[in-house]
Scaffold this active site. Structure first.
Site, PDB file in Angstrom:
ATOM      1  N   PHE A 229      -7.776  -0.255  18.603  1.00 45.59           N
ATOM      2  CA  PHE A 229      -6.796  -0.104  17.520  1.00 45.59           C
ATOM      3  C   PHE A 229      -6.575  -1.389  16.730  1.00 45.59           C
ATOM      4  CE2 PHE A 229      -5.250   2.610  21.122  1.00 45.59           C
ATOM      5  CZ  PHE A 229      -5.779   3.797  20.642  1.00 45.59           C
ATOM      6  N   ARG A 311      -3.980  -6.283   2.173  1.00 47.70           N
ATOM      7  CA  ARG A 311      -4.235  -4.841   2.180  1.00 47.70           C
ATOM      8  C   ARG A 311      -2.935  -4.054   2.027  1.00 47.70           C
ATOM      9  NH1 ARG A 311      -8.556  -1.053   3.955  1.00 47.70           N
ATOM     10  NH2 ARG A 311      -9.960  -2.845   4.046  1.00 47.70           N
ATOM     11  N   ARG A 343      -4.555  -0.788  13.529  1.00 42.74           N
ATOM     12  CA  ARG A 343      -5.059   0.376  12.804  1.00 42.74           C
ATOM     13  C   ARG A 343      -4.390   0.550  11.435  1.00 42.74           C
ATOM     14  NH1 ARG A 343      -5.541   6.213  15.881  1.00 42.74           N
ATOM     15  NH2 ARG A 343      -7.125   7.156  14.545  1.00 42.74           N
ATOM     16  N   PHE A 345      -4.496  -1.941   9.216  1.00 43.84           N
ATOM     17  CA  PHE A 345      -4.659  -3.333   8.779  1.00 43.84           C
ATOM     18  C   PHE A 345      -3.775  -3.680   7.577  1.00 43.84           C
ATOM     19  CE2 PHE A 345      -7.199  -7.086   7.469  1.00 43.84           C
ATOM     20  CZ  PHE A 345      -7.425  -7.657   8.705  1.00 43.84           C
ATOM     21  N   THR A 447     -12.194  -6.013   2.926  1.00 40.27           N
ATOM     22  CA  THR A 447     -11.871  -6.721   1.687  1.00 40.27           C
ATOM     23  C   THR A 447     -12.531  -8.101   1.631  1.00 40.27           C
ATOM     24  OG1 THR A 447      -9.788  -7.441   2.698  1.00 40.27           O
ATOM     25  CG2 THR A 447      -9.717  -5.502   1.275  1.00 40.27           C
ATOM     26  N   GLU A 717      -8.922   4.977  10.358  1.00 36.75           N
ATOM     27  CA  GLU A 717      -7.580   4.540   9.988  1.00 36.75           C
ATOM     28  C   GLU A 717      -6.792   5.516   9.115  1.00 36.75           C
ATOM     29  OE1 GLU A 717      -7.914  -0.259   9.733  1.00 36.75           O
ATOM     30  OE2 GLU A 717      -9.261   0.880   8.437  1.00 36.75           O
TER      31      GLU A 717
END
Length: 764
Positions: A229, A311, A343, A345, A447, A717
């Site tokens: 996770f 994110r 999970r 992020f 990313t 995710e």
């Protein structure tokens, strides 16, 4: 073809029978030593003295190590080298490793670690976001800001506004298998490391750096994890490095695993946020502008906090086309565990923010929240919209939620149930029910652009069996099964002919972490490339042998057909072997189209978006705040699913884990910075009895518009954020007790729900 079939997990039987082998199950060589950390009891201070004689004299102890005794690097950070393996002069949170015990058993190592006496000059700790902000304690100079248009002007010109602030707690990973590692010194001076990690290459790099060897001298193997996770993306570095350093010192294999309490006290969690918002909109609920302020608790070391916070910003729009938006993010340094990957992020935190805004606007206008959300959706691909762009400038060309929403609201009987619930609530004093809809638009890719790559190694043996390795790691999500299905489909053979063995840095180098929902996308395409290289070689040889063209050779149903001739795949493999055709190949894949400038906040950070939608119904008790999820209906977009059975399992698990984060999983620290929720007895993850009584999950019938592996979509995710609907449903139920907006914090524990009901009843 083997893909698109609902096949069971390849290790399901091993899991349920206890035969699956994890790091702690690997037979240890004779003389293996065991490790434990001595940890800091204070949140912040300087080490003024260390008294470890009692530790050294404790039964079974072979060695005791401090920062001064480490041979090379004292660093286990995944980012800016700010996270020492052992505290060097200062300590920064309760639970930070200070010294390392090497003993003849796990029990003796733990007992000895408690014998250490360390003197500290304690300093005031920064334990809250307010304290960190006041001290300007942060990981970037000033805030990071992404924006589109002039949000302040748009809000100022809007007919109506709402604003608010809420707390969004962190989350413990609570993987079933705790952190574990083992290191074996090799005869050539190298090191073999077994690690429960999502990122074998990072373990390889950190171990090599710590013991002064090149990366080729360190081999890392990961067969499986009992859950990850995100908690095993960087948090396993400390154990692997400790084992390798101790093995280098003693010349013996060394092993380390955390007990559950130690695991929770030492390791990082999901980032907690405080989100403030101000939104302007018209009388129909159409957004004009939004301002978000994110205060992010990153803990004591940077770890992966910058991309996590990024994110969150990138998902602050979720499914909504917002003409003007400003997102300001402060990455604050506190004296708590270093927050880390989890999970989603950061995406879930950003998404909760905008969903709170939509819920608040719907309450303000008295509009059905599902209708309000649809009014603000991005345009569908067939609709003309000159500015269908995100706050970071990426055009949304694959928006699926118009059709998905209509389908889900119809299949869940949302409108009729909402009316029935409102009528039922009128006759109740202490019990109220609530229902809520929430959508998900989640970007898929790392990313950090260079991480969007993967490699694979495939062998075809002369008996027609296939062996492969790739850079992804298996943590229970079914990645190995999906990738094996890809290989079987490319060769046209039954799945049982394909075998995947442990992820190994000696077979596939320079791997990215199995994270960002990209495991199947990246590794599936790398395996496909390797299989096609071998298949093309075979086709060329077989065509020459049968005086045909390579394009006339067909691989399917375990057979190879060349014109009117047919042979088994095994016969074809043997024939190619005898013809001296190479039946081994590497494969490589890099995600196309991604380009991202995180400083400017502009570009295309994601290859595509995955979509989902959920309707959740709950009940709450005003006397206690206790609540239950009664029903959940989900429609999720997995593209052309590689394995519908595995994907549905991921969706169900993701929803429950997401709902747990927002409802029951409360992390509590005391005023001294000690984590008080450090065991299953004090930290409440959802149990089987907490799942919805009615749980309907369906896959959206569609394909990925981008050229992914068999046009599938990532499903690791995105389903996590479907749990937001449970939090919104609790808010809907609480709102039935009065006229004021509930303004729930998260997690909405029984206590938080009880307090919110009092606020609503009192009109606060």
């Amino acid at each position: 073809m083997s893909v698109s079939k609902p096949l069971p997990h390849d290790a399901a039987e091993l899991h349920v029978t206890g035969a699956a082998r994890y790091v702690d199950d690997i037979p240890s060589p004779a003389g293996t030593l065991h490790l434990a950390f001595g940890i800091s009891p204070i949140a912040r201070g300087h080490i003024t003295g260390m008294h470890l004689t009692d530790v050294q004299n404790s039964p079974g102890v072979a060695a005791v190590m401090t920062a001064k005794g480490l041979p090379f690097s004292n660093d286990v950070s995944p980012s800016i080298h700010d996270e020492p393996l052992l505290a060097a002069g200062t300590v920064n949170y309760v639970g930070q490793p200070v010294f390392l015990v090497v003993a003849d058993s796990h029990r003796n190592a733990r007992i000895a670690a408690r014998e250490g006496k360390v003197d500290y000059k304690e300093e005031p700790a920064l334990l809250t976001l307010d304290a960190a902000l006041a001290a300007d304690s942060r990981f970037e100079e000033g805030p990071r800001i992404y924006q589109k248009g002039d949000a302040a002007a748009a809000i100022g010109a809007a007919p109506r506004t709402v604003e608010g602030t809420f707390e969004l707690g962190g989350q413990e990973h609570f993987y079933l298998e705790g952190q574990a590692a083992m290191a074996w010194p090799q005869e050539d001076g190298g090191m073999l490391v077994f690690s429960s990690t999502q990122h074998p290459t990072e373990i390889q790099h950190k171990v090599a750096d710590a013991i002064g060897l090149p990366m080729h001298a360190v081999r890392v193997e990961t067969r499986r994890m009992g859950g990850g996770f995100g908690g095993k993306e960087s948090q396993g570095n400390a154990l692997a490095v400790a084992c390798a350093v101790a093995a280098r010192l003693t010349g013996k294999p060394c092993k380390m695993r955390y007990d559950r309490d130690d695991d929770m006290v030492i390791t990082g969690k999901r980032h907690a946020f405080r989100i403030s918002y101000r939104a302007g909109f018209d009388g129909d609920g159409k957004l004009q502008g939004i301002e978000f302020l994110h205060l992010v608790d990153c803990g004591w070391a940077q770890d992966l906090s910058l991309p996590v916070a990024d994110r969150a910003m990138l998902h602050s729009d979720n499914a909504y086309l917002i003409p003007s938006i400003r997102i300001e993010s402060h990455r604050l340094r506190t004296n708590r565990q270093s927050a880390t990957a989890y999970r989603g992020f950061g995406g879930p935190q950003g998404m909760v923010g905008i969903e709170r805004v939509m819920d608040h606007i719907a309450h303000d206008l008295g509009i059905d929240p599902a209708e309000l959300r649809q009014r603000n959706y991005y345009a569908a691909p067939a609709q003309a919209n000159p500015d269908n762009t995100t706050p970071y400038g990426m055009e949304v060309t694959d928006f699926e939620l118009h059709g998905m929403t209509a389908d889900l609201l119809r299949s869940s009987d949302y409108a009729a149930r909402k009316t029935a619930i409102a009528e039922w609530n009128k006759g109740q004093t202490h019990l109220k029910r609530g229902i809520a809809f929430s959508p998900v638009k989640f970007g898929i890719s790392f990313t950090l652009t260079h991480l969007n790559q993967a490699g694979a190694l495939v062998h075809v043996y002369q008996d027609g069996s296939v062996h492969l390795n790739h850079g992804g790691t298996e943590m229970g999500q079914g990645l190995f099964q999906k990738v094996a299905q890809v290989a079987a489909s490319r060769f046209g053979i039954p799945l049982e002919k394909v075998k995947i063995t442990a992820t190994d840095t000696g077979k596939v180098p320079n791997t990215s972490a199995t994270a960002a929902s990209s495991g199947s996308d990246l590794n599936g395409m790398a395996v496909k490339a390797a299989c096609e290289t071998i298949r093309d070689r075979m086709a060329e040889h077989l065509a020459l042998h049968h005086q045909a063209r390579p394009g006339d050779v067909v691989f399917e149903n375990g057979q190879v057909r060349i014109g009117q001739d047919e042979m088994s795949f095994a016969q074809a493999a043997a024939l190619c072997y005898q013809g001296r055709v190479s039946l081994s190949a590497t494969g490589f894949y890099k995600t196309p189209k991604v380009e991202w400038d995180r400083i400017r906040g502009q570009g295309r950070p994601f290859y595509y978006f995955a979509y989902g939608a959920a309707v959740t119904e709950v009940a709450v008790d005003a006397l206690t705040g206790e609540n239950r999820i009664l029903r959940c209906d989900i429609l999720h977009d997995a593209g052309a699913s590689l394995n519908p059975a595995l994907d549905v399992g991921q969706i169900e698990g993701g929803y429950v884990q997401g709902a747990g984060w927002l409802t029951t999983e409360e992390l509590v620290w005391d005023d001294a910075g000690r984590l008080r929720t450090h065991a299953p007895s004090t930290y409440k993850i959802p149990a089987c009895s907490d799942r919805p009584d009615v749980f309907n999950v369906k896959l959206w019938d569609g394909q990925n518009r981008e050229d992914t592996i068999y046009r599938s979509k990532a499903v690791g995710e995105p389903p996590f954020m479907l749990g937001i609907s449970a939090w919104l449903a609790l808010s809907d139920a609480v709102s039935a007790f009065g006229d004021a907006y509930p303004a729930l914090n998260a997690p909405a524990t029984a206590e938080e729900v009880w307090r919110a009901i009092r606020r609503v009843r009192d009109g606060i």
